[in-house]
Scaffold this motif. Structure first.
Motif, mmCIF file in Angstrom:
data_model
loop_
_atom_site.group_PDB
_atom_site.id
_atom_site.type_symbol
_atom_site.label_atom_id
_atom_site.label_comp_id
_atom_site.label_asym_id
_atom_site.label_seq_id
_atom_site.Cartn_x
_atom_site.Cartn_y
_atom_site.Cartn_z
ATOM 1 N N THR A 1 52.442 32.686 34.725
ATOM 2 C CA THR A 1 52.494 32.690 36.193
ATOM 3 C C THR A 1 51.474 33.664 36.773
ATOM 4 O OG1 THR A 1 54.848 32.178 36.044
ATOM 5 C CG2 THR A 1 54.018 32.972 38.168
ATOM 6 N N ARG A 2 51.350 34.837 36.129
ATOM 7 C CA ARG A 2 50.386 35.820 36.600
ATOM 8 C C ARG A 2 48.957 35.292 36.472
ATOM 9 N NH1 ARG A 2 51.592 39.408 33.323
ATOM 10 N NH2 ARG A 2 53.313 40.324 34.498
ATOM 11 N N GLN A 3 48.657 34.621 35.331
ATOM 12 C CA GLN A 3 47.326 34.044 35.159
ATOM 13 C C GLN A 3 47.042 32.966 36.191
ATOM 14 O OE1 GLN A 3 47.083 32.705 31.140
ATOM 15 N NE2 GLN A 3 47.073 34.763 30.245
ATOM 16 N N LEU A 4 48.072 32.102 36.447
ATOM 17 C CA LEU A 4 47.881 31.063 37.470
ATOM 18 C C LEU A 4 47.646 31.679 38.849
ATOM 19 C CD1 LEU A 4 50.627 28.487 36.381
ATOM 20 C CD2 LEU A 4 48.162 28.285 36.085
ATOM 21 N N GLU A 5 48.422 32.756 39.129
ATOM 22 C CA GLU A 5 48.250 33.425 40.418
ATOM 23 C C GLU A 5 46.859 34.051 40.527
ATOM 24 O OE1 GLU A 5 49.430 34.372 44.204
ATOM 25 O OE2 GLU A 5 50.488 33.170 42.700
ATOM 26 N N GLN A 6 46.393 34.685 39.425
ATOM 27 C CA GLN A 6 45.050 35.250 39.432
ATOM 28 C C GLN A 6 43.992 34.173 39.598
ATOM 29 O OE1 GLN A 6 44.715 37.484 35.826
ATOM 30 N NE2 GLN A 6 46.108 39.124 36.502
ATOM 31 N N GLU A 7 44.179 33.029 38.906
ATOM 32 C CA GLU A 7 43.223 31.928 39.045
ATOM 33 C C GLU A 7 43.226 31.398 40.471
ATOM 34 O OE1 GLU A 7 40.326 29.236 37.822
ATOM 35 O OE2 GLU A 7 41.183 31.001 36.830
ATOM 36 N N ARG A 8 44.446 31.271 41.074
ATOM 37 C CA ARG A 8 44.535 30.792 42.443
ATOM 38 C C ARG A 8 43.843 31.777 43.401
ATOM 39 N NH1 ARG A 8 49.511 30.903 42.724
ATOM 40 N NH2 ARG A 8 49.935 28.855 41.772
ATOM 41 N N GLU A 9 44.083 33.091 43.174
ATOM 42 C CA GLU A 9 43.437 34.081 44.033
ATOM 43 C C GLU A 9 41.918 34.052 43.861
ATOM 44 O OE1 GLU A 9 45.164 37.789 43.107
ATOM 45 O OE2 GLU A 9 47.113 37.352 44.064
ATOM 46 N N GLU B 1 39.364 33.313 46.708
ATOM 47 C CA GLU B 1 38.282 34.230 47.044
ATOM 48 C C GLU B 1 36.932 33.516 47.022
ATOM 49 O OE1 GLU B 1 38.573 37.428 44.340
ATOM 50 O OE2 GLU B 1 40.358 38.317 45.281
ATOM 51 N N GLU B 2 36.718 32.653 45.981
ATOM 52 C CA GLU B 2 35.460 31.912 45.931
ATOM 53 C C GLU B 2 35.319 30.995 47.138
ATOM 54 O OE1 GLU B 2 35.434 29.881 42.286
ATOM 55 O OE2 GLU B 2 35.076 31.663 41.037
ATOM 56 N N GLN B 3 36.422 30.302 47.473
ATOM 57 C CA GLN B 3 36.363 29.409 48.627
ATOM 58 C C GLN B 3 36.119 30.206 49.905
ATOM 59 O OE1 GLN B 3 39.813 26.981 49.044
ATOM 60 N NE2 GLN B 3 38.932 25.664 50.620
ATOM 61 N N THR B 4 36.808 31.372 50.027
ATOM 62 C CA THR B 4 36.614 32.220 51.211
ATOM 63 C C THR B 4 35.173 32.709 51.290
ATOM 64 O OG1 THR B 4 38.921 32.918 51.053
ATOM 65 C CG2 THR B 4 37.452 34.237 52.416
ATOM 66 N N GLU B 5 34.629 33.124 50.138
ATOM 67 C CA GLU B 5 33.248 33.598 50.125
ATOM 68 C C GLU B 5 32.282 32.483 50.501
ATOM 69 O OE1 GLU B 5 30.192 35.883 47.045
ATOM 70 O OE2 GLU B 5 32.196 35.254 46.402
ATOM 71 N N MET B 6 32.550 31.254 49.972
ATOM 72 C CA MET B 6 31.692 30.120 50.303
ATOM 73 C C MET B 6 31.770 29.805 51.794
ATOM 74 S SD MET B 6 31.720 26.295 48.684
ATOM 75 C CE MET B 6 33.341 25.975 49.392
#
Length: 380
Positions: free
Chosen positions: A56-64, A68-73
């Motif tokens: 769950t933590r890995q999925l949450e990190q991947e989602r974040e 972040e990538e989408q926000t940066e784009m």
């Protein structure tokens, strides 16, 4: 009040006693917890929960990370849009300033003559002559109805109309020439664009035709090679089949050569899959050996029957002796069994006497409920 009379050693001892009592209570909780004492911790469940939490933590990190990538784009896109809007705004402001400087000067305003600081210098005198056209009714210089400059006024009006007509014709010719020039430039640009598109289309068709030709040549070459390979394989297969047929017809198996079945490593051994039967000499030897084996077999059977009779007689004698031995042993076993019964009776009587003695003297102190209440009161 009591603490004022306690020394430091007493305080240390009281602290140790309190810690020991606390440790004892914690130990009771651990020991008297039957589930934890018997089963312990559920390690697989804990590991599974830890794995699920890590996943769950890995999925949450991947989602974040994706967020972040989408926000940066999006920020980059917004920044690019802002730069483009600022550029357009600067271009619009530049065009506006150019238009203002070119077409909106103070000198071009309708009321500039009222606010012109050089107006007094540029003003005309009050009267030039009797036929001054700047004089109005209130000037009291020219009165209505006199019309002293009628001819001159009509001539000037005709000259003015002629000038206006010439100016309009010139402007119309200039506008027509500009329109024709713009149409010609547009037609030239359209023709140039069409010619360029046609050249690009021709180049693309030429390239596509060359690619198709090369593909067709490659496919033809590949088909020719496959056809040649297939013909070569068919020819090779036909030759192999003919060679195999010839080898089979001329082989020792079909010709039934008896010498082929003879083993080269062992002179008296035959090769099974190449053996085609015995020769007449071998058949004669085989019949002779067979007759000899039959005679020996009959002799062996006679000897075996005689030996069987002897063994039967010996078995009967041994059975008779075993029966006698069994009867003797049965009699001995019954005597020993009677002795064992007498000994067991004696031991039972002694055990009963000992039990009565214990009940009367040694076991008079019975266990009460108070004894069992002492259990589970301490961990020691």
């Amino acid at each position: 009040m009591a603490q004022s009379f306690m020394t430091q050693a007493d305080l240390n001892e009281a602290t140790k006693l309190q810690k020991r009592q606390q440790f004892e209570e914690e130990r009771k909780k651990r020991i008297f917890n039957a589930k934890q004492r018997l089963y312990g911790l559920d390690i697989p469940t804990i590991e599974r929960q830890i794995a699920e939490k890590n996943k769950t933590r890995q999925l949450e990190q991947e989602r974040e990370r994706r967020h972040e990538e989408q926000t940066e784009m999006m920020q980059k896109i917004i920044h690019a849009k802002e730069l483009e809007m600022e550029k357009r705004k600067r271009l619009a402001e530049s065009d506006l300033n150019f238009y203002r400087c070119r077409f909106q000067n103070k000198e071009q305003r309708r009321e500039f003559d009222l606010n012109d600081p050089e107006g007094m210098k540029k003003s005309k005198p009050a009267r030039n002559a009797d036929d001054d056209i700047t004089l109005g009714i209130s000037s009291a210089q020219i009165f209505l109805g006199e019309d002293l400059g009628h001819r001159e006024r009509q001539r000037r009006q005709r000259d003015q109309q002629r000038a206006w007509l010439d100016q309009q014709i010139a402007e119309r010719k200039q506008a027509e020439n500009a329109r024709l020039q713009s149409d010609r430039v547009l037609q030239e640009s359209i023709q140039s664009r069409d010619q360029r598109l046609e050249e690009m289309a021709k180049s693309e068709r030429k390239t596509r035709n060359q690619i198709l030709d090369s593909i067709q040549q490659y496919n033809n070459e590949l088909a020719r090679r496959k056809r040649d390979e297939r013909l070569r394989q068919q020819k090779q297969k036909a030759e192999d089949d003919l060679a195999e047929i010839y080898n089979m017809l001329s082989s020792d198996m079909l010709t039934e050569n008896p010498n082929v079945a003879q083993s080269r490593t062992h002179p008296n051994k035959k090769i099974a899959f190449m053996y085609r039967g015995m020769t007449p000499e071998e058949l004669k030897d085989f019949r002779r050996d067979q007759q000899q084996q039959m005679v020996e077999r009959k002799k062996h059977e006679t000897e075996q029957q005689l030996m069987d009779k002897q063994w039967e007689q010996y078995a009967l004698n041994m059975d008779r002796e075993l029966q006698l031995k069994d009867k003797e042993m049965e009699r001995r076993r019954q005597k020993e069994y009677a002795k064992v019964l007498e000994e067991n009776d004696r031991l039972a009587r002694e055990q009963k006497l000992q039990k009565d003695l214990n009940d009367q003297i040694m076991l008079s102190n019975r266990v009460t409920q108070e004894f069992y209440d002492k259990f589970n009161t301490t961990t020691r």
